[in-house]
Scaffold this active site. Structure first.
Site, PDB file in Angstrom:
ATOM      1  N   HIS A 142       1.606  -7.492  11.097  1.00 46.80           N
ATOM      2  CA  HIS A 142       0.239  -7.229  10.671  1.00 46.80           C
ATOM      3  C   HIS A 142      -0.326  -8.435   9.948  1.00 46.80           C
ATOM      4  CE1 HIS A 142       0.297  -2.949  11.340  1.00 46.80           C
ATOM      5  NE2 HIS A 142       1.348  -2.778  10.572  1.00 46.80           N
TER       6      HIS A 142
ATOM      7  N   HIS B   7      -0.923   7.408  11.172  1.00 48.34           N
ATOM      8  CA  HIS B   7       0.541   7.313  11.227  1.00 48.34           C
ATOM      9  C   HIS B   7       1.195   7.593   9.893  1.00 48.34           C
ATOM     10  CE1 HIS B   7      -0.375   2.977  10.148  1.00 48.34           C
ATOM     11  NE2 HIS B   7       0.693   3.100   9.409  1.00 48.34           N
TER      12      HIS B   7
ATOM     13  N   HIS C 185       0.842  -1.197   0.000  1.00 47.48           N
ATOM     14  CA  HIS C 185       0.000   0.000   0.000  1.00 47.48           C
ATOM     15  C   HIS C 185       0.875   1.245   0.000  1.00 47.48           C
ATOM     16  CE1 HIS C 185       0.947  -0.610   4.183  1.00 47.48           C
ATOM     17  NE2 HIS C 185       0.197   0.352   4.648  1.00 47.48           N
TER      18      HIS C 185
ATOM     19  N   TYR D 174       5.040   0.451  16.321  1.00 49.13           N
ATOM     20  CA  TYR D 174       4.456   1.805  16.335  1.00 49.13           C
ATOM     21  C   TYR D 174       4.864   2.544  17.595  1.00 49.13           C
ATOM     22  CZ  TYR D 174       1.046   0.285  12.816  1.00 49.13           C
ATOM     23  OH  TYR D 174       0.439  -0.180  11.696  1.00 49.13           O
TER      24      TYR D 174
ATOM     25  N   GLU E 284       5.297   4.666  12.374  1.00 45.95           N
ATOM     26  CA  GLU E 284       5.519   3.226  12.233  1.00 45.95           C
ATOM     27  C   GLU E 284       6.866   3.029  11.553  1.00 45.95           C
ATOM     28  OE1 GLU E 284       3.050   1.248   9.209  1.00 45.95           O
ATOM     29  OE2 GLU E 284       3.297  -0.665  10.245  1.00 45.95           O
TER      30      GLU E 284
HETATM   31  C1  M3P Z   1      -0.656  -0.799   8.748  1.00 43.25           C
HETATM   32  C2  M3P Z   1       0.274  -1.291   7.731  1.00 43.25           C
HETATM   33  C3  M3P Z   1      -5.137  -0.624  10.739  1.00 43.25           C
HETATM   34  C4  M3P Z   1      -4.060  -1.264  10.050  1.00 43.25           C
HETATM   35  C5  M3P Z   1      -2.800  -0.820   9.976  1.00 43.25           C
HETATM   36  C6  M3P Z   1      -1.833  -1.405   9.077  1.00 43.25           C
HETATM   37  C7  M3P Z   1      -6.466  -1.141  10.495  1.00 43.25           C
HETATM   38  O1  M3P Z   1      -0.286   0.299   9.345  1.00 43.25           O
HETATM   39  O2  M3P Z   1       1.284  -0.627   7.501  1.00 43.25           O
HETATM   40  O3  M3P Z   1       0.036  -2.363   7.146  1.00 43.25           O
HETATM   41  O4  M3P Z   1      -4.999   0.336  11.488  1.00 43.25           O
HETATM   42 FE    FE Z   2       1.214   1.331   8.290  1.00 40.80          FE
END
Ligand code: M3P
Ligand code: FE
Length: 309
Positions: free
Chosen positions: A248, A216, A201, A257, A267
């Site tokens: 994750h 973040h 992403h 984080y 992060e």
């Molecule tokens: C991330 C990432 C949610 C997810 C966060 C995920 C729902 O920050 O970098 O994959 O807060």
């Molecule tokens: Fe993230």
């Protein structure tokens, strides 16, 4: 279909004390300090980034994100996307070259979640920091702190995430890589992860009652060992820890984080999935949200979900 939007190129973050913030982003995250502008904003970048800066810190009374900028491949594409945004009904503001030091003209637009995004085609290319363009060594020896190598993505909280996701997809060619659906709530989408590149992403959206919130800014590290080392540095410097080190479920990155001195969440992460244009959308059920966010604990964390700037 991609539309010439290359990558997240910058984020402007509000901080309450610029000197404290520079110490955090430079000495703890390990970003390269590239200087200040006439307004007193501080500019930094990850050492692998080829453009002059990617993080701008602006002193303000409250924390949060002013805007996130994406670099497009050419000035022609910038003009085309500007016309597309106007036709889509966005409020578009053209910010002249040089308003950010070393950055060309920026096309700023609002979004249904109340976040401001920008596109730009030109920024001074100063090259990767500390390594040559010919026969480069693996890494520069004198990096500080967590040695973050690039600004990677932002996660933004807001109300109409379907509207912002549609804008990013339809006008700017982003691809929906992952989503979380609330199956009990008529398949309401509660999170959308969007890529303009091959990454897992480049920006993500989570449904939240208030507009324009910042969850973040994320920075990429090389290895899981570096994520554990970041956790050590967080303890050494008594930095406010949020969650981690963990993995994750969404995007499968290995992550930690923490907060900057103004309360903005950061992060640092490594690994994670990738997105080719023919990849199907990965869908998580909201009932599995604990596991989707923190794959090991599988517990929702109120702080993580509730604290935004
Ligand atoms: C991330 C990432 C949610 C997810 C966060 C995920 C729902 O920050 O970098 O994959 O807060
Ligand atoms: Fe993230």
């Amino acid at each position: 279909m991609r539309k010439g939007v290359m990558r997240p190129g910058h984020v402007q973050i509000r901080v309450m004390d610029i000197e404290e913030a520079v110490i955090h982003y430079r000495d703890r995250l390990g970003l390269i300090d590239v200087g200040r502008d006439a307004q007193g904003r501080a500019y930094l970048k990850g050492w692998t980034e080829v453009d002059r800066f990617s993080v701008v810190l602006r002193e303000a009374d409250e924390p949060g994100m002013d805007f996130m900028g994406f670099k497009v491949v050419s000035s022609e594409v910038l003009e085309q996307r500007k016309q597309d945004l106007l036709r889509y009904g966005c409020q578009v503001e053209v910010i002249p070259a040089g308003e950010l030091d070393g950055c060309g003209e920026r096309v700023r637009f609002d979004s249904p979640t109340g976040h401001y995004f920008e596109l730009y085609a030109e920024k001074d290319q100063t090259g990767k920091w500390g390594v040559s363009e010919s026969n480069p060594e693996a890494w520069p020896e004198d990096l500080k702190g967590m040695r973050a190598n690039r600004f990677d993505h932002c996660l933004l909280y807001g109300d109409d995430i379907d509207g912002t996701a549609a804008l990013l997809q339809n006008v700017l060619g982003f691809q929906l890589s992952e989503q979380v659906l609330d199956r009990d709530g008529g398949d309401m989408r509660v999170a959308a992860f969007l890529a303009c590149s091959m990454k897992a992403h480049d920006v993500a959206l989570v449904r939240h009652p208030e507009k324009g919130k910042f969850h973040h800014a994320s920075f990429y590290l090389d290895t899981w060992g570096d994520v554990l080392r970041a956790a050590d540095l967080i303890s050494m410097h008594d930095i406010a820890l949020d969650i981690g080190p963990t993995r994750h479920g969404l995007t499968h990155g290995q992550t930690i984080y923490f907060f900057d001195p103004s309360g903005n969440r950061n992060e640092v992460f490594t690994g994670g999935d990738y997105t080719y244009p023919d990849h199907p959308v990965v869908t998580w059920d909201a009932q599995q949200l604990g596991k989707a966010i923190f794959y090991h604990d599988r517990q929702l964390n109120e702080n993580f979900l509730g604290v935004v700037t």
